[in-house]
Design a protein around this motif. Structure first.
Motif, PDB file in Angstrom:
ATOM      1  N   SER A  41       0.959  -1.388   0.013  1.00 59.27           N
ATOM      2  CA  SER A  41      -0.010  -0.148   0.011  1.00 59.27           C
ATOM      3  C   SER A  41       1.095   1.227  -0.140  1.00 59.27           C
ATOM      4  CB  SER A  41      -1.011   0.174   1.214  1.00 59.27           C
ATOM      5  OG  SER A  41      -0.451   0.357   2.662  1.00 59.27           O
ATOM      6  N   GLY A  42       2.175   0.918   0.063  1.00 55.89           N
ATOM      7  CA  GLY A  42       3.278   2.111  -0.005  1.00 55.89           C
ATOM      8  C   GLY A  42       3.239   2.519  -1.445  1.00 55.89           C
ATOM      9  N   ILE A  43       2.501   1.835  -2.223  1.00 58.09           N
ATOM     10  CA  ILE A  43       2.382   2.330  -3.640  1.00 58.09           C
ATOM     11  C   ILE A  43       2.052   3.853  -4.052  1.00 58.09           C
ATOM     12  CG2 ILE A  43      -0.070   1.565  -3.966  1.00 58.09           C
ATOM     13  CD1 ILE A  43       2.835   1.112  -6.765  1.00 58.09           C
ATOM     14  N   THR A  44       1.465   4.351  -2.799  1.00 60.52           N
ATOM     15  CA  THR A  44       0.976   5.934  -2.823  1.00 60.52           C
ATOM     16  C   THR A  44       2.448   6.660  -3.002  1.00 60.52           C
ATOM     17  OG1 THR A  44      -0.270   5.060  -0.803  1.00 60.52           O
ATOM     18  CG2 THR A  44      -0.357   6.982  -1.460  1.00 60.52           C
ATOM     19  N   ILE A  45       3.494   5.962  -2.927  1.00 57.92           N
ATOM     20  CA  ILE A  45       4.788   6.875  -3.167  1.00 57.92           C
ATOM     21  C   ILE A  45       4.612   7.203  -4.710  1.00 57.92           C
ATOM     22  CG2 ILE A  45       6.179   4.451  -3.897  1.00 57.92           C
ATOM     23  CD1 ILE A  45       8.625   6.066  -2.879  1.00 57.92           C
ATOM     24  N   VAL A  46       3.968   6.187  -5.657  1.00 54.07           N
ATOM     25  CA  VAL A  46       3.804   6.732  -6.993  1.00 54.07           C
ATOM     26  C   VAL A  46       3.230   7.986  -7.057  1.00 54.07           C
ATOM     27  CG1 VAL A  46       2.925   6.054  -9.118  1.00 54.07           C
ATOM     28  CG2 VAL A  46       4.301   4.493  -7.983  1.00 54.07           C
ATOM     29  N   GLY A  47       1.944   8.069  -6.452  1.00 54.29           N
ATOM     30  CA  GLY A  47       1.060   9.135  -6.473  1.00 54.29           C
ATOM     31  C   GLY A  47       1.794  10.405  -5.855  1.00 54.29           C
ATOM     32  N   ALA A  48       2.657  10.169  -4.701  1.00 56.00           N
ATOM     33  CA  ALA A  48       3.290  11.413  -4.093  1.00 56.00           C
ATOM     34  C   ALA A  48       4.251  11.890  -5.036  1.00 56.00           C
ATOM     35  CB  ALA A  48       3.746  10.617  -2.890  1.00 56.00           C
ATOM     36  N   ALA A  68       4.327  12.977   1.999  1.00 52.15           N
ATOM     37  CA  ALA A  68       3.634  11.869   1.388  1.00 52.15           C
ATOM     38  C   ALA A  68       4.721  10.962   0.908  1.00 52.15           C
ATOM     39  CB  ALA A  68       2.481  12.256   0.313  1.00 52.15           C
ATOM     40  N   ALA A  72       5.109   7.292   2.673  1.00 52.28           N
ATOM     41  CA  ALA A  72       4.955   6.240   1.730  1.00 52.28           C
ATOM     42  C   ALA A  72       6.289   5.367   1.698  1.00 52.28           C
ATOM     43  CB  ALA A  72       4.610   6.566   0.269  1.00 52.28           C
TER      44      ALA A  72
END
Lengths: 95, 474
Positions: A41-48, A68, A72
């Protein structure tokens, strides 16, 4: 097709895939499953990363993006490393 | 047209798809202990790919912002490594709670950051609705997880007992409905960036408060459900952030994690025979403190370590039943030594693991794995109950409610209907416990007054070590 509709389709199908795959995880591995899913769920790094990109540097959004990325990355690195640490300990009986 | 070259965003999206495939493959490998480690590795390779590809995609931007990206990644990686390497296995529930929370706040920041970066471009209602929802779910996940962390860690500001007040449930629902309405308001008027910004801050504040209110009212022993649920929320928040950015990587991965957390939540609720609503708002473990213990009364038999050793030595099959008390006393290594001592005498030892034993799903399994107990000796609920009927000695170490026969027999018991480990079916039962104080739910355990049950009072680690030493002497 509206991108929103495409996203909804992806969302619903992915949930079904998730249910199929994760139902098969044995209870012994439930803790590594949780920490492992924390990691992904650290894939949010991509969004960040996408958010932190800004033609004008001094923007409030970039600051939020910075934070973020920090959070992430903790999830990605911490999640994978701790999962590996746990999984290394699981051993079968000799012989 | 097929002759047209793929654009940069197209390539990026294909990399995301590949990463998602690797995540799913990695999770699939978690279905067996043998392949689990490889699965984790494959999954991390997918993450590296997605991150590096995104980095090259954004590197066309201003150079200065890339330096900040590096710094942020370094800080995050440093903290992550430190936590992952330093945490004790007994502290794993806290670690997972923290990571849930960080996932939630990261999604909140991404959604709000995207809004702050380009408020004027937010023309579409669906992206704005997702921004509101990501902020709501991410905020609840963050503070909820911090409270869960506090309860698990045993800090003062987050008491183990549920903290409840009149109208808490109504307030929580009002806040929840209120923030959903505000999210809808944002989506309804996409052009009004200023008031939408204000609304977004409002949602964030309400969500952060909501997380505290929601978890503070839940007792420590219900944490397996809470941690699983927050795990699910952190995934949902990531998926919502994916809707904001129209990013399939976030949507797919967020859904996977959301589904995973939901499955675990369901398993935990079933193992306690309670509904999610009852866990969230039941406040179990609070009221009982003031009342006299409910349930069975009677006289118990106390055993010394020496007497218990004699019975253990005469056994052929021993079942160890660990619970949260074993984790608190850090007795897992002592337990493993006792099992070895028994094994040396040709006594078969297995472990009966209840799904909600401990403070998170799989808690006992990890602790025993740390001590070097082979995982094939750990039996789940059904296997354990089949085995317990032929067991000579069941040794209960720090488990209580999950062994109470009242769950089977006494319709008036609050535990009635909960699937338990039938340790009373074993020929002899020894319960290692500090005192006769009732367990978390405040319910006295009928088991302790059964004829085949003996109590060995003391600290779990000391008693278990005492048993090994006594056995070795004989």
């Amino acid at each position: 097709m509206d991108p929103f509709v495409t996203s909804i389709i992806v969302f619903v199908l992915a949930i079904f895939v998730g249910f199929e795959v994760i139902t098969k995880v044995p209870s012994t591995l439930h803790t590594p499953l949780m920490s492992g899913s924390n990691a992904i769920s650290g894939i949010t790094i991509v969004g960040a990363l996408l958010c932190s990109f800004s033609p004008t540097f001094a923007s409030f959004g970039v600051i939020l993006g910075f934070l973020a990325i920090v959070f992430a990355t903790i999830n990605v690195v911490g999640g994978y490393v701790v999962t590996d640490r746990m999984l290394r300990m699981f051993k079968q009986k000799k012989g | 047209m097929w002759t047209q070259a793929l654009t940069k965003p197209d390539i990026l999206n294909l990399v995301y798809l590949l990463a998602a495939v690797l995540f799913i493959f990695g999770l699939k490998q978690l279905s067996a202990v043998k392949t689990a480690r490889r699965g984790n590795f494959i999954s991390s390779a997918g993450m590296l790919m997605a991150t590096v590809a995104t980095f090259f995609f954004i590197s066309g931007g201003q150079w200065i912002s890339l330096i900040w990206v590096f710094i942020a990644v370094l800080i995050g990686a440093g903290i992550g490594l430190y936590l992952a390497l330093k945490i004790e296995m007994t502290g794993m529930p806290q670690m997972v709670a923290l990571l849930n929370g960080f996932g939630g706040i990261a999604s909140l920041l991404v959604a709000c950051g995207d809004f702050a970066r380009t408020p004027a471009e937010h023309g579409s209602w669906d992206s704005l609705l997702a921004t509101g929802l990501a902020t709501l779910i991410g905020g609840v996940t963050f503070t909820g997880s911090l409270i869960a962390y506090g309860k698990l860690q045993g800090v003062k500001w987050a008491p183990d007992k549920p903290v409840q007040f009149g109208g808490q449930k109504a307030l929580i629902f009002a806040m929840l409905v209120g923030s959903l309405i505000v999210s809808a308001l944002i989506a309804a008027r996409p052009e009004d960036a200023i008031s939408n910004g204000f609304f977004l801050v409002l949602i964030a504040l309400v969500a952060l408060t909501l997380g505290v209110l929601l978890v503070i009212g839940i007792g420590g022993a219900d944490m397996p459900v809470v941690v699983s649920l927050l795990n699910s929320y952190s995934g949902l928040a990531a998926a919502m952030a994916g809707f904001v950015l129209n990013n399939s990587a976030l949507i797919i991965t967020g859904s996977l994690v959301g589904a995973s957390g939901l499955i675990l939540t369901t398993i935990m609720c079933k193992a306690m025979n309670r509904s999610l609503m009852n866990v969230l708002f039941g406040g179990v473990g609070g009221a009982a403190a003031g009342h006299a213990a409910a349930g069975a009364q009677g006289t118990h038999r106390e055993f010394s370590i020496e007497d218990a050793t004699i019975v253990l030595d005469a056994a052929q099959r021993v079942m160890i039943v660990p619970g949260y008390g074993m984790a608190v006393a850090q007795a897992q290594h002592a337990v493993k030594e006792l099992a070895q001592e028994l094994d040396r005498r040709g006594i078969t030892v297995n472990y009966a693991i209840h799904p909600v034993a401990g403070r998170m799903p799989g808690h006992m399994n990890v602790l025993l794995a740390e001590a070097g107990v082979p995982y094939d000796q750990l039996l789940d609920l059904d296997q354990s109950n089949a085995e317990l009927e032929h067991t000579d000695v069941a040794l209960v170490i720090g488990a209580n409610d999950v062994t109470n026969p009242a769950a089977r027999t006494d319709a008036s018991s609050p535990l009635y209907g909960m699937p338990i480990l039938n340790v009373d079916m074993a020929r002899n039962v020894f319960v290692i416990k500090r005192s006769m104080n009732p367990g978390f739910a405040g319910i006295q355990n009928e088991l302790y007054f059964k004829e085949n049950c003996g109590m060995v009072f003391g600290d779990a680690k000391k008693v278990v070590s005492g048993l090994s030493a006594e056995l070795a002497d004989q």
